[in-house]
Structure formats: C-alpha cells, structure tokens
Write a protein that holds these residues in place. Structure first.
Motif, PDB file in Angstrom:
ATOM      1  N   GLN A   6      -2.876  48.984  20.001  1.00 47.77           N
ATOM      2  CA  GLN A   6      -1.737  49.872  20.116  1.00 47.77           C
ATOM      3  C   GLN A   6      -2.056  51.216  19.493  1.00 47.77           C
ATOM      4  OE1 GLN A   6       1.289  49.538  21.551  1.00 47.77           O
ATOM      5  NE2 GLN A   6       0.770  47.516  22.359  1.00 47.77           N
ATOM      6  N   VAL A   7      -1.541  52.255  20.116  1.00 42.72           N
ATOM      7  CA  VAL A   7      -1.664  53.610  19.604  1.00 42.72           C
ATOM      8  C   VAL A   7      -0.261  54.183  19.475  1.00 42.72           C
ATOM      9  CG1 VAL A   7      -2.551  55.924  20.027  1.00 42.72           C
ATOM     10  CG2 VAL A   7      -3.922  53.932  20.691  1.00 42.72           C
ATOM     11  N   GLN A   8       0.050  54.724  18.324  1.00 45.94           N
ATOM     12  CA  GLN A   8       1.339  55.375  18.123  1.00 45.94           C
ATOM     13  C   GLN A   8       1.108  56.882  18.101  1.00 45.94           C
ATOM     14  OE1 GLN A   8       0.444  52.717  15.734  1.00 45.94           O
ATOM     15  NE2 GLN A   8       1.275  51.427  17.359  1.00 45.94           N
ATOM     16  N   LEU A   9       1.996  57.594  18.789  1.00 48.35           N
ATOM     17  CA  LEU A   9       1.868  59.042  18.922  1.00 48.35           C
ATOM     18  C   LEU A   9       3.177  59.708  18.516  1.00 48.35           C
ATOM     19  CD1 LEU A   9       0.191  59.066  22.455  1.00 48.35           C
ATOM     20  CD2 LEU A   9      -0.963  59.249  20.249  1.00 48.35           C
ATOM     21  N   VAL A  10       3.079  60.740  17.710  1.00 50.11           N
ATOM     22  CA  VAL A  10       4.263  61.474  17.277  1.00 50.11           C
ATOM     23  C   VAL A  10       4.007  62.962  17.466  1.00 50.11           C
ATOM     24  CG1 VAL A  10       5.826  61.981  15.389  1.00 50.11           C
ATOM     25  CG2 VAL A  10       4.851  59.690  15.599  1.00 50.11           C
ATOM     26  N   GLU A  11       4.814  63.585  18.331  1.00 51.35           N
ATOM     27  CA  GLU A  11       4.669  65.017  18.592  1.00 51.35           C
ATOM     28  C   GLU A  11       5.551  65.831  17.658  1.00 51.35           C
ATOM     29  OE1 GLU A  11       4.909  63.129  22.847  1.00 51.35           O
ATOM     30  OE2 GLU A  11       5.943  62.929  20.925  1.00 51.35           O
ATOM     31  N   SER A  12       5.161  67.071  17.464  1.00 53.45           N
ATOM     32  CA  SER A  12       5.964  68.035  16.736  1.00 53.45           C
ATOM     33  C   SER A  12       5.554  69.437  17.170  1.00 53.45           C
ATOM     34  CB  SER A  12       5.784  67.867  15.223  1.00 53.45           C
ATOM     35  OG  SER A  12       4.437  68.083  14.854  1.00 53.45           O
ATOM     36  N   GLY A  13       6.376  70.411  16.796  1.00 54.37           N
ATOM     37  CA  GLY A  13       6.003  71.795  17.042  1.00 54.37           C
ATOM     38  C   GLY A  13       6.741  72.484  18.158  1.00 54.37           C
ATOM     39  N   GLY A  14       7.600  71.773  18.869  1.00 53.21           N
ATOM     40  CA  GLY A  14       8.352  72.423  19.925  1.00 53.21           C
ATOM     41  C   GLY A  14       9.398  73.365  19.356  1.00 53.21           C
ATOM     42  N   GLY A  15      10.029  74.115  20.236  1.00 58.21           N
ATOM     43  CA  GLY A  15      11.066  75.031  19.796  1.00 58.21           C
ATOM     44  C   GLY A  15      11.403  76.053  20.846  1.00 58.21           C
ATOM     45  N   LEU A  16      12.102  77.072  20.413  1.00 62.74           N
ATOM     46  CA  LEU A  16      12.530  78.163  21.298  1.00 62.74           C
ATOM     47  C   LEU A  16      11.652  79.382  21.036  1.00 62.74           C
ATOM     48  CD1 LEU A  16      14.524  79.571  23.247  1.00 62.74           C
ATOM     49  CD2 LEU A  16      15.956  80.040  21.237  1.00 62.74           C
ATOM     50  N   VAL A  17      11.140  79.978  22.098  1.00 58.51           N
ATOM     51  CA  VAL A  17      10.287  81.148  21.965  1.00 58.51           C
ATOM     52  C   VAL A  17      10.582  82.101  23.120  1.00 58.51           C
ATOM     53  CG1 VAL A  17       8.395  80.100  23.280  1.00 58.51           C
ATOM     54  CG2 VAL A  17       7.882  81.892  21.610  1.00 58.51           C
ATOM     55  N   GLN A  18      10.402  83.371  22.882  1.00 61.97           N
ATOM     56  CA  GLN A  18      10.582  84.357  23.942  1.00 61.97           C
ATOM     57  C   GLN A  18       9.367  84.366  24.864  1.00 61.97           C
ATOM     58  OE1 GLN A  18      11.418  88.122  22.042  1.00 61.97           O
ATOM     59  NE2 GLN A  18      13.617  87.748  22.143  1.00 61.97           N
ATOM     60  N   ALA A  19       9.588  84.779  26.096  1.00 57.18           N
ATOM     61  CA  ALA A  19       8.485  84.906  27.045  1.00 57.18           C
ATOM     62  C   ALA A  19       7.397  85.798  26.445  1.00 57.18           C
ATOM     63  CB  ALA A  19       8.978  85.486  28.356  1.00 57.18           C
ATOM     64  N   GLY A  20       6.173  85.357  26.597  1.00 52.42           N
ATOM     65  CA  GLY A  20       5.037  86.061  26.022  1.00 52.42           C
ATOM     66  C   GLY A  20       4.634  85.556  24.659  1.00 52.42           C
ATOM     67  N   GLY A  21       5.463  84.714  24.071  1.00 53.36           N
ATOM     68  CA  GLY A  21       5.195  84.184  22.750  1.00 53.36           C
ATOM     69  C   GLY A  21       4.282  82.977  22.766  1.00 53.36           C
ATOM     70  N   SER A  22       4.095  82.393  21.589  1.00 52.56           N
ATOM     71  CA  SER A  22       3.182  81.269  21.421  1.00 52.56           C
ATOM     72  C   SER A  22       3.837  80.153  20.636  1.00 52.56           C
ATOM     73  CB  SER A  22       1.919  81.725  20.665  1.00 52.56           C
ATOM     74  OG  SER A  22       1.218  82.718  21.381  1.00 52.56           O
ATOM     75  N   LEU A  23       3.350  78.957  20.880  1.00 49.33           N
ATOM     76  CA  LEU A  23       3.722  77.775  20.115  1.00 49.33           C
ATOM     77  C   LEU A  23       2.489  76.888  20.001  1.00 49.33           C
ATOM     78  CD1 LEU A  23       7.178  76.601  21.575  1.00 49.33           C
ATOM     79  CD2 LEU A  23       6.765  77.474  19.267  1.00 49.33           C
ATOM     80  N   ARG A  24       2.443  76.112  18.939  1.00 50.12           N
ATOM     81  CA  ARG A  24       1.401  75.102  18.822  1.00 50.12           C
ATOM     82  C   ARG A  24       2.051  73.744  18.642  1.00 50.12           C
ATOM     83  NH1 ARG A  24      -3.420  74.157  14.395  1.00 50.12           N
ATOM     84  NH2 ARG A  24      -1.634  73.454  13.133  1.00 50.12           N
ATOM     85  N   LEU A  25       1.763  72.861  19.562  1.00 50.40           N
ATOM     86  CA  LEU A  25       2.251  71.493  19.471  1.00 50.40           C
ATOM     87  C   LEU A  25       1.209  70.627  18.779  1.00 50.40           C
ATOM     88  CD1 LEU A  25       3.703  71.012  23.075  1.00 50.40           C
ATOM     89  CD2 LEU A  25       4.782  72.044  21.059  1.00 50.40           C
TER      90      LEU A  25
END
Length: 124
Positions: free
Chosen positions: A1-20
């Motif tokens: 079994q592999v457990q996966l937990v994501e984080s890092g999403g959110g609201l950003v303006q067009a042209g911006g950046s995010l790291r998940l």
C-alpha cells in the motif's frame, strides 16, 4: 500500500505560480511511477505529468509543457509539481497518483494509489 497526501493548492491570479506537494508513505517507491492528474468541473480527470521514482525522465501533457515541472525529493518521499504561468484553464482538483512499475501511463485507471486531491483556482 502507498498513502499519498497532497498539499499546496490555492487561489492564484493568471500568470502566477503554485507548487503542489505530494507526501508518500507505505511501500518503498523506488519501483514506482509518480504522477499528477487534474479534474476540472464537468470534465474527466486528465494526465498532467509523471516521473519514474528511480530517476528516469519525466513526461508532461502538451498543455503544460514548458510551464509545469515535476520533481521529487527522495529523502522525504515527496513529489512536487511546480506550476508557472498558470491560466484559468489550469483550474481544477489536482491529484497525486502512484503505480508500481517503470512505465508512465497517461490513463488514470493505470494508477492504483491516489491522494485526496488539492484544489487549484486561477482567476483571470
């Protein structure tokens, strides 16, 4: 079994950046493919990017090539998706996924393990 937990999403303006981030635990991941998929409202889940945990080359959907980068940190069993130049069409729930083996597939049914997803919203 592999457990996966994501984080890092959110609201950003067009042209911006995010790291998940996707923190993985459970089985040793050295023989796994780690991937990112996304699902926009009313659409099917689609492939975004994937890489071989043992260091093979990464693959990307045409729609994100040159803007998104998938990477991993072996020391902390974490996979990242750096997203630059985000556009409204990039919005959706982003899922981390894993599959045993060394072949990257673009179809979500080929991945056995999934995180809960993280929401990405891009305002125009």
């Amino acid at each position: 079994q592999v457990q996966l937990v994501e984080s890092g999403g959110g609201l950003v303006q067009a042209g911006g950046s995010l790291r998940l981030s996707c923190a993985a635990s459970g089985q040793t991941l050295s023989s796994h493919i780690m991937g990112w998929f996304r699902q926009a409202p009313g659409k099917e889940r689609e492939f975004v990017a994937a890489l071989r945990w043992d260091g093979g080359s990464a693959e990307y959907a045409d729609s994100v090539k040159g803007r998104f980068t998938i990477s991993r940190d072996n020391a902390i069993n974490t996979v990242y998706l750096q997203m630059n130049s985000l556009q409204p069409e990039d919005r959706g729930v982003y899922y981390c996924a894993a599959r045993a083996g060394y072949t990257i597939y673009y179809i979500d049914t080929q991945y056995a393990y999934w995180g809960q997803g993280t929401q990405v919203t891009v305002s125009s």
